[in-house]
Design an enzyme around this catalytic site. Structure first.
Site, PDB file in Angstrom:
ATOM      1  N   CYS A  55       0.415  51.324  22.268  1.00  0.00           N
ATOM      2  CA  CYS A  55       0.423  52.740  21.883  1.00  0.00           C
ATOM      3  C   CYS A  55      -0.838  53.038  21.060  1.00  0.00           C
ATOM      4  CB  CYS A  55       1.658  53.071  21.058  1.00  0.00           C
ATOM      5  SG  CYS A  55       1.706  54.821  20.630  1.00  0.00           S
ATOM      6  N   CYS A  59       1.029  54.247  13.597  1.00  0.00           N
ATOM      7  CA  CYS A  59       2.224  54.235  12.738  1.00  0.00           C
ATOM      8  C   CYS A  59       2.333  52.872  12.050  1.00  0.00           C
ATOM      9  CB  CYS A  59       3.462  54.547  13.568  1.00  0.00           C
ATOM     10  SG  CYS A  59       3.248  56.029  14.572  1.00  0.00           S
ATOM     11  N   CYS A  62       4.978  50.193  13.110  1.00  0.00           N
ATOM     12  CA  CYS A  62       5.382  50.001  14.499  1.00  0.00           C
ATOM     13  C   CYS A  62       4.790  48.787  15.205  1.00  0.00           C
ATOM     14  CB  CYS A  62       5.054  51.248  15.320  1.00  0.00           C
ATOM     15  SG  CYS A  62       5.761  51.154  16.970  1.00  0.00           S
ATOM     16  N   CYS A  99      19.193  55.311  25.279  1.00  0.00           N
ATOM     17  CA  CYS A  99      17.978  55.951  24.755  1.00  0.00           C
ATOM     18  C   CYS A  99      16.765  55.312  25.410  1.00  0.00           C
ATOM     19  CB  CYS A  99      17.905  55.777  23.245  1.00  0.00           C
ATOM     20  SG  CYS A  99      19.352  56.450  22.433  1.00  0.00           S
ATOM     21  N   CYS A 131      19.293  59.883  26.172  1.00  0.00           N
ATOM     22  CA  CYS A 131      18.348  60.391  25.173  1.00  0.00           C
ATOM     23  C   CYS A 131      16.985  59.834  25.567  1.00  0.00           C
ATOM     24  CB  CYS A 131      18.747  59.880  23.784  1.00  0.00           C
ATOM     25  SG  CYS A 131      17.523  60.185  22.512  1.00  0.00           S
ATOM     26  N   CYS A 191      17.754  64.745  18.249  1.00  0.00           N
ATOM     27  CA  CYS A 191      17.978  63.568  17.403  1.00  0.00           C
ATOM     28  C   CYS A 191      16.737  63.404  16.546  1.00  0.00           C
ATOM     29  CB  CYS A 191      18.190  62.337  18.299  1.00  0.00           C
ATOM     30  SG  CYS A 191      18.290  60.800  17.372  1.00  0.00           S
ATOM     31  N   ARG A 263      23.286  58.294  12.159  1.00  0.00           N
ATOM     32  CA  ARG A 263      23.138  57.030  12.881  1.00  0.00           C
ATOM     33  C   ARG A 263      22.513  55.955  11.990  1.00  0.00           C
ATOM     34  NH1 ARG A 263      23.025  58.484  18.285  1.00  0.00           N
ATOM     35  NH2 ARG A 263      21.613  56.881  18.986  1.00  0.00           N
TER      36      ARG A 263
HETATM   37  N1  SAM Z   1       6.747  56.731  20.445  1.00  0.00           N
HETATM   38  C1  SAM Z   1       7.921  57.533  20.124  1.00  0.00           C
HETATM   39  C2  SAM Z   1       7.696  58.298  18.822  1.00  0.00           C
HETATM   40  O1  SAM Z   1       6.826  57.911  18.073  1.00  0.00           O
HETATM   41  O2  SAM Z   1       8.438  59.240  18.579  1.00  0.00           O
HETATM   42  C3  SAM Z   1       9.144  56.626  19.971  1.00  0.00           C
HETATM   43  C4  SAM Z   1       8.998  55.686  18.811  1.00  0.00           C
HETATM   44  S1  SAM Z   1      10.259  54.611  18.331  1.00  0.00           S
HETATM   45  C5  SAM Z   1      11.026  54.081  19.730  1.00  0.00           C
HETATM   46  C6  SAM Z   1      11.423  55.746  17.682  1.00  0.00           C
HETATM   47  C7  SAM Z   1      11.500  55.673  16.187  1.00  0.00           C
HETATM   48  O3  SAM Z   1      11.920  54.375  15.730  1.00  0.00           O
HETATM   49  C8  SAM Z   1      10.200  55.930  15.449  1.00  0.00           C
HETATM   50  O4  SAM Z   1       9.929  57.329  15.417  1.00  0.00           O
HETATM   51  C9  SAM Z   1      10.532  55.366  14.054  1.00  0.00           C
HETATM   52  O5  SAM Z   1      11.158  56.359  13.257  1.00  0.00           O
HETATM   53  C10 SAM Z   1      11.533  54.232  14.346  1.00  0.00           C
HETATM   54  N2  SAM Z   1      10.905  52.921  14.187  1.00  0.00           N
HETATM   55  C11 SAM Z   1       9.905  52.405  14.949  1.00  0.00           C
HETATM   56  N3  SAM Z   1       9.565  51.186  14.484  1.00  0.00           N
HETATM   57  C12 SAM Z   1      10.373  50.923  13.412  1.00  0.00           C
HETATM   58  C13 SAM Z   1      10.511  49.829  12.498  1.00  0.00           C
HETATM   59  N4  SAM Z   1       9.717  48.744  12.579  1.00  0.00           N
HETATM   60  N5  SAM Z   1      11.454  49.906  11.526  1.00  0.00           N
HETATM   61  C14 SAM Z   1      12.253  51.001  11.430  1.00  0.00           C
HETATM   62  N6  SAM Z   1      12.166  52.073  12.246  1.00  0.00           N
HETATM   63  C15 SAM Z   1      11.230  52.032  13.230  1.00  0.00           C
HETATM   64 FE1  SF4 Z   2       3.451  54.699  19.081  1.00  0.00          FE
HETATM   65 FE2  SF4 Z   2       5.210  53.252  17.695  1.00  0.00          FE
HETATM   66 FE3  SF4 Z   2       4.100  55.396  16.596  1.00  0.00          FE
HETATM   67 FE4  SF4 Z   2       5.856  55.744  18.575  1.00  0.00          FE
HETATM   68  S1  SF4 Z   2       6.281  54.880  16.550  1.00  0.00           S
HETATM   69  S2  SF4 Z   2       3.897  56.777  18.353  1.00  0.00           S
HETATM   70  S3  SF4 Z   2       5.431  53.860  19.820  1.00  0.00           S
HETATM   71  S4  SF4 Z   2       3.009  53.517  17.243  1.00  0.00           S
END
Ligand code: SAM
Ligand code: SF4
Length: 348
Positions: A55, A59, A62, A99, A131, A191, A263
């Site tokens: 990606c 973030c 992530c 999801c 979702c 959500c 959730r």
């Molecule tokens: N790329 C999409 C976005 O950014 O909206 C989906 C991202 S992820 C599947 C969905 C959510 O999971 C993120 O928006 C974040 O809030 C949460 N998330 C991702 N990595 C995480 C982590 N290491 N610990 C806790 N929550 C996490």
């Molecule tokens: Fe990309 Fe992860 Fe950020 Fe979603 S949460 S935009 S997958 S880096």
């Protein structure tokens, strides 16, 4: 306890709720929870990473960001039958919502999106809530997802606007709010929630709840993630979240958005059964579970179907079927259309 649905909470009010003596706070949240939900019912979801890794966003938490060396590489997009297989097994395990997650900044109008729409139709056809969490969406893309029968769209605010800028620099909070607005222009459910344990203050957590509660109507589902620390990301060494903070956050979310599904999502695997039970008592009525013991990628662990079945049984909880959320008109609509479909198939 006054549990009218409000959209203009002040930070002072939210702080007073959050700082309530803990067991009193849990009792207040449990009281409001029972007024709007069956306290013995748990909605169980399964995350499927349909497009993993690489990606472009940064973030800080992530595993899928291409900026960090997390060991989660780029994978080609799943095909529809793989997704339907996983969904079918999930349904057999009592899961009511699937999801579909993609490691994208935003959706692009290309053949990959067309394939996602096909997945939405096929998984909806097996009688499951679907979702998607695909990043930012235009109005038209939201409409196309709705037309494909999508039940919910996930797009988290993660924290306060001020703190957001310190953990993500490749997009803005306004970008996120724009997508929430685009989803709200459709009949899909929303959500949206966030993460605790990023290094944020309590004030940041409450500002996030304030922003979420300002959405009209409230997001039908509010995920509260506990940071799952991923080696290689800037937050790999963040301080643990005290369990009492998790319970306070769940209870406060329940009081602020009484009709929403709260959730308990990433990081639940770190909570023992008693702590999870207290979170459920305080109003968490939705969880993710998995056959693979990880959520989206191997970097973020998840409790297994078996472990969760044993936990829910011990707590005397039952599984909420698909389209059975008493607080969502969309659920009733989808249940009716499933029934019509079944009757038509039965008559055929
Ligand atoms: N790329 C999409 C976005 O950014 O909206 C989906 C991202 S992820 C599947 C969905 C959510 O999971 C993120 O928006 C974040 O809030 C949460 N998330 C991702 N990595 C995480 C982590 N290491 N610990 C806790 N929550 C996490
Ligand atoms: Fe990309 Fe992860 Fe950020 Fe979603 S949460 S935009 S997958 S880096």
């Amino acid at each position: 306890m006054n549990d009218e649905l409000r959209h203009e909470w002040t930070l002072e009010e939210l702080r007073a709720l959050y700082d309530t003596p803990l067991l009193e706070l849990v009792f207040q949240a449990a009281t409001v929870h029972r007024r709007h939900h069956n306290p013995r019912e748990m909605q169980v979801s399964k995350l499927i990473s349909i497009k993993t890794g690489a990606c472009p966003e940064d973030c800080s938490y992530c595993a899928q960001s291409s900026r960090y060396n997390t060991g989660v590489g780029a994978e080609r997009m799943m095909d529809k039958c793989q997704v339907v297989d996983i969904a079918t097994r999930a349904k057999a395990a009592g899961v009511s919502r699937v999801c579909l997650g993609a490691a994208w900044r935003q959706v692009k109008d290309n053949d990959q999106f067309d394939r996602v729409l096909e997945m939405v139709r096929s998984v909806t056809d097996i009688g499951m809530e679907v979702c998607c969490t695909l990043g930012m969406l235009t109005e038209n893309q939201a409409k196309r997802l709705e037309d494909a029968g999508l039940y919910a769209y996930n797009h988290n605010l993660d924290s306060s606007e001020e703190f957001y800028e310190t953990i993500i620099t490749t997009r803005t909070y306004a970008d996120r709010l724009q997508t929430l607005g685009n989803v709200r222009k459709t009949g899909m459910t929303l959500c949206s929630g966030g993460i605790i344990g990023l290094g944020e203050s309590v004030k940041d957590r409450l500002k996030m709840l304030k922003n979420l509660a300002a959405v009209q109507p409230h997001p039908e589902s509010v995920p509260i993630n506990i940071l799952s620390k991923v080696e290689g990301t800037p937050l790999a060494k963040a301080a643990d979240v005290p369990v009492w903070d998790v319970i306070r956050m769940i209870a406060t979310t329940r009081l602020v958005m009484p009709k929403s599904d709260v959730r308990l999502t990433a990081g639940r695997v770190k909570l023992d059964a008693t702590a999870q039970g207290l979170c459920f008592l305080a109003g968490a009525n939705s969880i993710f579970s998995s056959e693979t013991e990880f959520m989206l990628t191997k970097a973020v662990p998840s409790p297994s179907y078996d472990a969760d079945r044993a936990l829910l049984e011990a707590l005397g909880m039952t599984l909420r079927p698909a389209f059975a959320n008493p607080n969502s008109p969309r659920a009733a609509e989808c249940a009716a259309s499933c029934e019509r479909q079944e009757t038509a198939l039965g008559a055929g």
